[in-house]
Design a protein around this motif. Structure first.
Motif, mmCIF file in Angstrom:
data_model
loop_
_atom_site.group_PDB
_atom_site.id
_atom_site.type_symbol
_atom_site.label_atom_id
_atom_site.label_comp_id
_atom_site.label_asym_id
_atom_site.label_seq_id
_atom_site.Cartn_x
_atom_site.Cartn_y
_atom_site.Cartn_z
ATOM 1 N N SER A 1 0.848 -1.191 0.000
ATOM 2 C CA SER A 1 0.000 0.000 0.000
ATOM 3 C C SER A 1 0.882 1.239 0.000
ATOM 4 O O SER A 1 2.110 1.168 -0.071
ATOM 5 N N GLY A 2 0.215 2.387 0.111
ATOM 6 C CA GLY A 2 0.951 3.641 0.112
ATOM 7 C C GLY A 2 1.239 4.131 -1.295
ATOM 8 O O GLY A 2 0.799 3.547 -2.292
ATOM 9 N N GLN A 3 1.993 5.215 -1.388
ATOM 10 C CA GLN A 3 2.319 5.810 -2.675
ATOM 11 C C GLN A 3 3.637 5.278 -3.208
ATOM 12 O O GLN A 3 4.485 4.803 -2.457
ATOM 13 N N GLN B 1 -1.607 3.452 -3.860
ATOM 14 C CA GLN B 1 -2.499 4.598 -3.968
ATOM 15 C C GLN B 1 -1.740 5.820 -4.471
ATOM 16 O O GLN B 1 -0.540 5.779 -4.715
ATOM 17 N N GLY B 2 -2.486 6.910 -4.603
ATOM 18 C CA GLY B 2 -1.874 8.179 -4.961
ATOM 19 C C GLY B 2 -1.609 8.322 -6.443
ATOM 20 O O GLY B 2 -2.096 7.554 -7.279
ATOM 21 N N LYS B 3 -0.803 9.321 -6.760
ATOM 22 C CA LYS B 3 -0.483 9.608 -8.151
ATOM 23 C C LYS B 3 0.818 8.927 -8.567
ATOM 24 O O LYS B 3 1.646 8.581 -7.727
ATOM 25 N N PHE C 1 -4.633 3.677 -7.659
ATOM 26 C CA PHE C 1 -4.052 4.972 -7.993
ATOM 27 C C PHE C 1 -5.157 5.972 -8.322
ATOM 28 O O PHE C 1 -6.303 5.602 -8.623
ATOM 29 N N THR C 2 -4.793 7.234 -8.280
ATOM 30 C CA THR C 2 -5.743 8.297 -8.615
ATOM 31 C C THR C 2 -5.105 9.230 -9.643
ATOM 32 O O THR C 2 -3.889 9.247 -9.840
ATOM 33 N N GLY C 3 -5.963 9.993 -10.283
ATOM 34 C CA GLY C 3 -5.467 10.978 -11.231
ATOM 35 C C GLY C 3 -5.498 10.475 -12.654
ATOM 36 O O GLY C 3 -6.102 9.447 -12.982
#
Length: 961
Positions: free
Chosen positions: A286-288, A309-311, A332-334
């Motif tokens: 997990s995490g970025q 996750q994250g970008k 992920f996002t973005g």
């Protein structure tokens, strides 16, 4: 030629070796003609004996891939000077001799891929001069690792793809000279010992595909390790963070996929200067994503199937040597600008499927030709609204998957030229395409091996496919034509064809039988009419799956099934087929699913199907089948029919007679002792070079509602005999089927009690015994069914109290209605409490009577009694008042007569309760009419320490005075 030939060749063996008795080295090159022609004919003792006699001082025996056979003879023990034994790649098919332990000079032992079996002598590992042991690719060879000593000289230990097992010893850290440790694809278990990082000379560590658990030990000292491979285990915890240690500057390959690692990916991992391969897919990371070093040499990154996750950091696109990148199935996002891969000139594989990213493409056509030449592009579920235009310039692409997006409009004509003839997999399924551009496909350049267009909104006639696709899936669209007669011309090598769930009409063309390579044919859920072409089930084809369910097919099922039948699934449910079941189905020895439900078949129960030992699912529901249900006779006195059966549905027919108790004893697959440990789905791998899997679909009924099961797990077990004419009692042998999920015997003429053995069906989730003639009480054992979510016992002759334990409080009134003598929750009928003096009460639990006074009831009784005494006393001395009182009671009871439990008109008779006693009531006599009334037909009882009023039914006795 016999013995003379054997004698001659043995002598040739002895004399044909240069140097004879003084020779110290024998290799496969020196073996020459002998190794390729003669030796494979000899038994082990012959070639070993010849060696021992001819070369008594032999030190190195290297006969790799020389077609040796027959094992290792005892004569080889006469060569005590052997230091090298390399017999790799021969078919020895033998055990490892114990006398190898006596070869004190042995330094190299290579017996890989020799068909070894038995147990490997553990003491061989303890030979002090031994530096190399390789017994890999011997799956029948068992063994375990010993406790190693500090004196060990081992440099290479390779046991991969063997049957070695056990714990990894802590003493493995004593192997200070070890450079290669390959224990992959064995059966080792337990934790990785911390001492493994004491191996300062270690270059390659491969522990993949075992059953190792726990954490990866922290790196405690520098190491020269180049490859760390611990994939496909049960390793948990965080990824070790000590990669900044000087010794790991040489690490080029780090593979930990298919474990249970959690937490973030350490940033230091991306900064290792020599790291090229990073495979961490299928974990719980997990995490970025951390930033990537510009000097990184990474060329293969697979972080798919995690919880990242994250970008996406922009530094990723500065890793210029990147060839393979997979970020699929994350959070992920973005946005992901497809133009950002322009700088990754070496990129050949990109998978962003279901990563959470939304893919965008800039409308800059001048840059399209500058994109890297990608071979595989997967953008599943990336919120695409159009096909990326840069694909027009991709001439090396072999696999393109744009499924599960929101792409609308036409499928453009140019898509068929992508790859310039290299495209072998095109998946545009699960979008909103409405048509295919042009009147037909133009495949003058490209030919697709897999073409998947299912689940779109494609309309009109069925488009002709590319020539000879392996897989062709047009299912779940709105095609509304008939099946083209010339379709088979394009299916010469097609394995899978699905036109299911469209609006097709007309008859099934006989020309489809020309597609002789078809393994799966699915035309289900259409409006097809006419008869089933006999050739589909005859000798002309070799289908594994035939699915024609939910059409309007008529006529009979073809009676001549091919003799060498390979059918695994036959699904003809929901048509208008009539006549008899084809007896030639017994030729289908691999048949697992037979669904002929919802037709108009007229036949007796096909007990001969019990001879198909592979049958898992049998559905004959809603036909016109009749007669008793039994098993085929067996002249040997034993019957093994339907032992693998998991789903058995013969509901809504005209079957009659008693339920076959022996049948239920035979359903071994429905018993926990035969329960599969792995939950797999019933289906068929139709393309063994890929992961393509065909899932069977069936229809089941739960509480009157039909449900379609697309993915049928092999743990799902059900029996549905409902809506027939079965009579007799329910066999107690059903209680042995303790893996059963659903049991439906409703709407029959079954009688007798509910067997208490049904309480042994601990996995049962649905039980329906409604609309029968069952009697007796509901067994308390049914409260043991803790998974029971559906229960229907309505409309029987059940009596007594509804059990209150287990799941019973969760069921509604509808589960028990229609049983007049059933009482208790959730029914509104209260249960009559047992009377201690009643003869019938002796067989029931007796209510406990309180022996201590309950003062609140005593005072209440005293007040009631005092008031009553005053009233009766007044009436006894006041005659006019007494007459007025009697007349008032008459008027009141006349008004309440339709509802009252208090009044019985007895004429001139005497009133008593049903127990024949004359207490518990008051007789009040009208002198004028001589009527007697039972005014207080009640009595007080104690039940569970509480005094309650119980009504007593009254009857009249004639007054004989």
């Amino acid at each position: 030629m016999g013995k003379a030939w054997e004698s001659h060749t043995s002598e040739s063996f002895k004399l044909g070796i240069p140097g004879a008795s003084t020779h110290r080295h024998l290799s496969s090159q020196q073996f020459g003609f002998f190794g390729s022609v003669f030796v494979w004919r000899c038994c082990g003792e012959e070639w070993c004996g010849a060696l021992a006699r001819s070369t008594p001082e032999l030190q190195e025996l290297s006969l790799e891939a020389c077609s040796l056979s027959g094992g290792i003879g005892i004569s080889l023990s006469k060569l005590p000077s052997l230091s090298v034994i390399d017999l790799e790649g021969n078919s020895l098919n033998t055990t490892v001799p114990d006398f190898f332990v006596n070869f004190t000079s042995l330094s190299v032992l290579r017996l890989g891929y020799c068909g070894l079996e038995g147990f490997f002598p553990k003491d061989i590992f303890q030979l002090k001069n031994l530096t190399i042991v390789d017994v890999s690719i011997n799956p029948m060879l068992s063994g375990s690792l010993p406790d190693f000593t500090m004196e060990s000289a081992l440099e290479s230990l390779v046991l991969s793809h063997s049957n070695f097992s056990g714990l990894l010893p802590d003493t493995i850290g004593n192997l200070k000279s070890l450079k290669i440790l390959d224990l992959s694809n064995c059966h080792f278990y337990g934790k990785i010992p911390y001492s493994i990082w004491n191996l300062t000379q270690l270059m390659r560590l491969d522990l993949s595909s075992n059953n190792l658990t726990g954490l990866i030990p922290s790196f405690q000292s520098p190491s020269s390790v180049v490859e760390i491979i611990i994939a496909q285990n049960q390793i948990s915890g965080p990824t070790p963070t000590a990669y900044e240690a000087r010794g790991f500057q040489k690490l080029t390959e780090f593979v930990l996929h298919s474990n249970s690692l959690s937490g973030p990916i350490p940033e230091t991992l991306f900064n290792l200067p020599q790291l090229q391969t990073l495979l961490l897919w299928q974990n719980h990371l997990s995490g970025q994503l951390p930033e990537f070093s510009e000097a990184s040499l990474l060329n293969n990154i697979d972080l798919s199937n995690n919880q990242l996750q994250g970008k996406i950091p922009m530094s990723l696109f500065r890793v210029s040597g990147l060839k393979i990148l997979s970020l699929a199935n994350n959070y992920f996002t973005g946005f992901f600008q497809l133009n950002s891969i322009l700088v990754l000139k070496n990129l050949s594989y990109l998978d962003l499927s279901d990563s959470g990213l939304s893919c965008l493409e800039e409308d800059d056509s001048s840059s399209f030709s500058s994109f890297p030449k990608i071979a595989t592009l997967k953008l599943v579920g990336c919120n695409l609204t159009k096909i990326p235009l840069f694909l027009m310039f991709q001439d090396q692409i072999t696999a393109l998957d744009l499924s599960n997006n929101s792409i609308t409009g036409n499928i453009p004509r140019w898509i068929w030229s992508v790859g310039k003839g290299n495209l072998i997999n095109l998946n545009l399924s699960c979008n909103f395409f409405t048509s295919v551009e042009g009147p037909s496909f133009n495949f003058s350049i490209a030919s697709s091996m897999v073409l998947d267009l299912h689940s779109n909104k494609l309309q009109g006639p069925i488009p002709l496919p590319p020539p000879n696709p392996i897989v062709l899936d047009y299912s779940d669209n709105k095609f509304s034509s008939s099946i083209p007669n010339n379709l088979s011309l394009y299916l010469n090598f097609t394995l899978f064809l699905s036109l299911a769930r469209n609006n097709l009409s007309g008859e099934i063309p006989y020309s489809l039988c020309n597609a002789t390579f078809l393994s799966v044919l699915d035309l289900s859920n259409n409006g097809l009419t006419g008869a089933i072409p006999p050739c589909l089930m005859g000798n002309g084809m070799d289908l594994n799956v035939l699915n024609l369910r939910m059409n309007q097919l008529q006529g009979s099922i073809p009676q001549q099934i091919r003799e060498k039948c390979n059918f695994q699934t036959i699904n003809l449910n929901g048509n208008r087929l009539e006549g008899r079941l084809p007896r030639s189905l017994v030729n289908c020895h691999s048949l697992e699913v037979l669904d002929l439900g919802n037709n108009e078949l007229t036949d007796t129960f096909p007990n001969w199907l019990g001879n198909i030992s592979s049958l898992l699912i049998l559905i004959l529901r809603s036909n016109k089948l009749y007669g008793p249900v039994s098993l085929p006779t067996n002249i040997h006195g034993k019957n093994f029919s339907f032992q693998e059966l998991q789903i058995f549905d013969i509901s809504s027919n005209n079957f009659s007679g008693n339920l076959c108790a022996e049948c239920f004893c035979n359903f071994k697959a429905m018993m926990s002792s035969n329960k599969d440990s792995v939950q797999s789905a019933v289906g068929f791998y139709y393309f063994k070079f890929n992961t393509n899997y065909y899932h069977d679909m069936i229809t089941i009924t739960i509480k009157g509602f039909q449900m379609n099961l697309q993915k049928i797990l092999n743990i799902y077990k059900s029996i549905d005999f409902s809506n027939n004419n079965f009579d007799g009692e329910i066999p107690a042998s059903i209680g042995n089927l303790d893996s059963l999920y659903l049991l439906n015997l409703s709407r029959n003429a079954l009688k007798g009690p509910i067997p208490r053995q049904l309480g042994y069906l601990t996995q049962l989730e649905s039980l329906d015994l409604s609309e029968n003639h069952l009697d007796g009480e509901i067994p308390m054992e049914l409260t043991n069914l803790t998974f029971l979510s559906v229960l229907n016992l309505a409309y029987n002759n059940l009596v007594g109290t509804i059990p209150e334990g287990g799941q019973f409080p969760t069921f509604s009134n509808a589960s028990f209605e229609g049983n007049e003598d059933l009482c208790g929750n959730p029914l509104t009928i209260p249960c009559r409490k047992p009377n201690a003096e009643s003869p019938s009460a002796s067989n029931k639990p007796v209510s406990r009577v309180s022996t201590e006074p309950s003062w609140e009831y005593i005072f209440t009784g005293m007040g009631f009694g005092g008031g009553l005494a005053m009233l009766i006393g007044s009436l006894m001395v006041w005659e006019e008042g007494r007459k007025w009182h009697y007349n008032w009671i008459d008027d009141m009871l006349e008004t309440l007569a339709p509802f009252s439990r208090l009044r019985n008109t007895c004429g001139d008779g005497r009133v008593s309760d049903v127990e024949g006693r004359e207490d518990g009531y008051e007789e009040m006599i009208d002198a004028g009419t001589r009527r007697k009334f039972c005014v207080y037909c009640t009595k007080l009882v104690f039940f569970e320490d509480v005094m309650k009023i119980q009504y007593i039914s009254c009857e009249c006795h004639l007054d004989e005075r």
